[in-house]
Design an enzyme around this catalytic site. Structure first.
Site, PDB file in Angstrom:
ATOM      1  N   ILE A  23       0.811  -1.220   0.000  1.00 17.05           N
ATOM      2  CA  ILE A  23       0.000   0.000   0.000  1.00 17.05           C
ATOM      3  C   ILE A  23       0.847   1.273   0.000  1.00 17.05           C
ATOM      4  O   ILE A  23       0.408   2.316  -0.490  1.00 17.05           O
ATOM      5  CB  ILE A  23      -1.002  -0.010   1.178  1.00 17.05           C
ATOM      6  CG1 ILE A  23      -2.158   0.946   0.883  1.00 17.05           C
ATOM      7  CG2 ILE A  23      -0.327   0.309   2.503  1.00 17.05           C
ATOM      8  CD1 ILE A  23      -3.402   0.640   1.654  1.00 17.05           C
TER       9      ILE A  23
ATOM     10  N   ASP B 203       0.995  -0.521   9.547  1.00 17.25           N
ATOM     11  CA  ASP B 203       1.292   0.709  10.305  1.00 17.25           C
ATOM     12  C   ASP B 203       2.807   0.988  10.288  1.00 17.25           C
ATOM     13  O   ASP B 203       3.244   2.104   9.948  1.00 17.25           O
ATOM     14  CB  ASP B 203       0.799   0.485  11.753  1.00 17.25           C
ATOM     15  CG  ASP B 203       0.654   1.761  12.545  1.00 17.25           C
ATOM     16  OD1 ASP B 203       0.836   2.849  11.965  1.00 17.25           O
ATOM     17  OD2 ASP B 203       0.357   1.671  13.756  1.00 17.25           O
TER      18      ASP B 203
ATOM     19  N   THR C 218      -7.288  -7.460   9.803  1.00 17.06           N
ATOM     20  CA  THR C 218      -7.124  -8.886   9.467  1.00 17.06           C
ATOM     21  C   THR C 218      -5.727  -9.431   9.741  1.00 17.06           C
ATOM     22  O   THR C 218      -5.445 -10.592   9.470  1.00 17.06           O
ATOM     23  CB  THR C 218      -7.456  -9.157   7.979  1.00 17.06           C
ATOM     24  OG1 THR C 218      -6.490  -8.471   7.166  1.00 17.06           O
ATOM     25  CG2 THR C 218      -8.858  -8.699   7.639  1.00 17.06           C
TER      26      THR C 218
HETATM   27  P1  ADP Z   1      -4.373  -4.895  12.140  1.00 18.52           P
HETATM   28  O1  ADP Z   1      -3.682  -4.611  13.437  1.00 18.52           O
HETATM   29  O2  ADP Z   1      -5.477  -3.896  11.837  1.00 18.52           O
HETATM   30  O3  ADP Z   1      -4.788  -6.317  12.012  1.00 18.52           O
HETATM   31  P2  ADP Z   1      -2.062  -5.338  10.393  1.00 18.52           P
HETATM   32  O4  ADP Z   1      -1.107  -4.325   9.872  1.00 18.52           O
HETATM   33  O5  ADP Z   1      -1.515  -6.377  11.318  1.00 18.52           O
HETATM   34  O6  ADP Z   1      -3.280  -4.534  11.019  1.00 18.52           O
HETATM   35  O7  ADP Z   1      -2.721  -6.095   9.161  1.00 18.52           O
HETATM   36  C1  ADP Z   1      -3.742  -5.574   8.353  1.00 18.52           C
HETATM   37  C2  ADP Z   1      -3.571  -6.144   6.949  1.00 18.52           C
HETATM   38  O8  ADP Z   1      -2.568  -5.402   6.250  1.00 18.52           O
HETATM   39  C3  ADP Z   1      -3.117  -7.605   6.911  1.00 18.52           C
HETATM   40  O9  ADP Z   1      -3.912  -8.300   5.961  1.00 18.52           O
HETATM   41  C4  ADP Z   1      -1.669  -7.511   6.454  1.00 18.52           C
HETATM   42  O10 ADP Z   1      -1.264  -8.663   5.716  1.00 18.52           O
HETATM   43  C5  ADP Z   1      -1.718  -6.295   5.556  1.00 18.52           C
HETATM   44  N1  ADP Z   1      -0.453  -5.590   5.296  1.00 18.52           N
HETATM   45  C6  ADP Z   1       0.689  -5.571   6.027  1.00 18.52           C
HETATM   46  N2  ADP Z   1       1.613  -4.790   5.451  1.00 18.52           N
HETATM   47  C7  ADP Z   1       1.047  -4.295   4.313  1.00 18.52           C
HETATM   48  C8  ADP Z   1       1.486  -3.434   3.253  1.00 18.52           C
HETATM   49  N3  ADP Z   1       2.696  -2.899   3.240  1.00 18.52           N
HETATM   50  N4  ADP Z   1       0.607  -3.154   2.244  1.00 18.52           N
HETATM   51  C9  ADP Z   1      -0.645  -3.672   2.235  1.00 18.52           C
HETATM   52  N5  ADP Z   1      -1.123  -4.484   3.193  1.00 18.52           N
HETATM   53  C10 ADP Z   1      -0.288  -4.798   4.214  1.00 18.52           C
END
Ligand code: ADP
Length: 184
Positions: free
Chosen positions: A16, A39, A129
């Site tokens: 992202i 994050d 997720t």
């Molecule tokens: P939460 O604490 O809301 O679960 P996470 O960051 O652990 O947030 O995960 C939310 C989603 O983002 C997961 O499906 C994860 O695989 C995905 N994710 C992690 N890094 C990235 C990235 N750089 N770009 C897009 N999606 C990501």
């Protein structure tokens, strides 16, 4: 890449932080001070100015942290997009603590903020997720339906991109929204 609602909703895999959009959404935690997963990736890619803005928001607007389901906006620092919309998804506790509604709120309030800011294109990760453990298929249906509802009623954002981090997560989405897709 798949398209829904003409081309107003697209679904793909990717990182992202490198999407070609006006704003990206961060699945933040209530502290707004960064963390793991998406994050951490956003704060690393955007640099320290995002954290500075988050600290400012904490001290002036949310001294106790950003509640789950709410959203705030900062600039995007060193990334190519203009803004980061920080929202806090629910932690999954087995579905007994309004997690579904809070997840829908996170999407709804992020879209509302994007619309009010005049943002034309926005990319979302699959909020909650990852570390927060929300079941992926259920989250996919909630994301799809909430985004659809907003797009039907509002002209902004013009386009929403749902970005999954892996092919298997994208496949999960495709399986989960099969029925909803037919009603589009
Ligand atoms: P939460 O604490 O809301 O679960 P996470 O960051 O652990 O947030 O995960 C939310 C989603 O983002 C997961 O499906 C994860 O695989 C995905 N994710 C992690 N890094 C990235 C990235 N750089 N770009 C897009 N999606 C990501």
């Amino acid at each position: 890449m798949e398209q829904f609602l003409s081309d107003r909703l697209t679904v793909s895999t990717g990182d992202i932080t490198s999407m070609d959009v006006d704003a990206i959404v961060n699945a933040a935690n209530s502290s707004l001070y960064g963390g793991g997963g998406v994050d951490g990736a956003i704060h690393r890619a955007g640099g320290p100015s995002i954290l500075e803005e988050c600290r400012d928001i904490r001290s002036h607007r949310y001294p106790d942290g950003l509640p789950p389901g709410k959203a705030v906006i900062t600039k995007a620092g060193d990334m190519s997009c203009d803004y980061v919309i920080h929202t806090v998804g629910p932690i999954w506790h087995g579905g007994k603590t309004d997690e579904r509604e809070v997840l829908a709120d996170a999407y709804r309030n992020s879209l509302k903020l994007a619309s009010e800011t005049g943002i034309k294109t926005v990319a979302f990760p699959a909020i909650s997720t990852g570390i927060y453990g929300f079941p992926k298929k259920l989250a996919a249906v909630i994301a799809f339906e909430t985004i659809q509802e907003h797009l039907r009623r509002n002209s902004l954002p013009r386009q929403v991109k749902l970005v999954f981090f892996s092919e298997s997560d994208l496949e999960c989405f495709n399986q989960a929204v099969d029925k909803s897709r037919m009603s589009v």
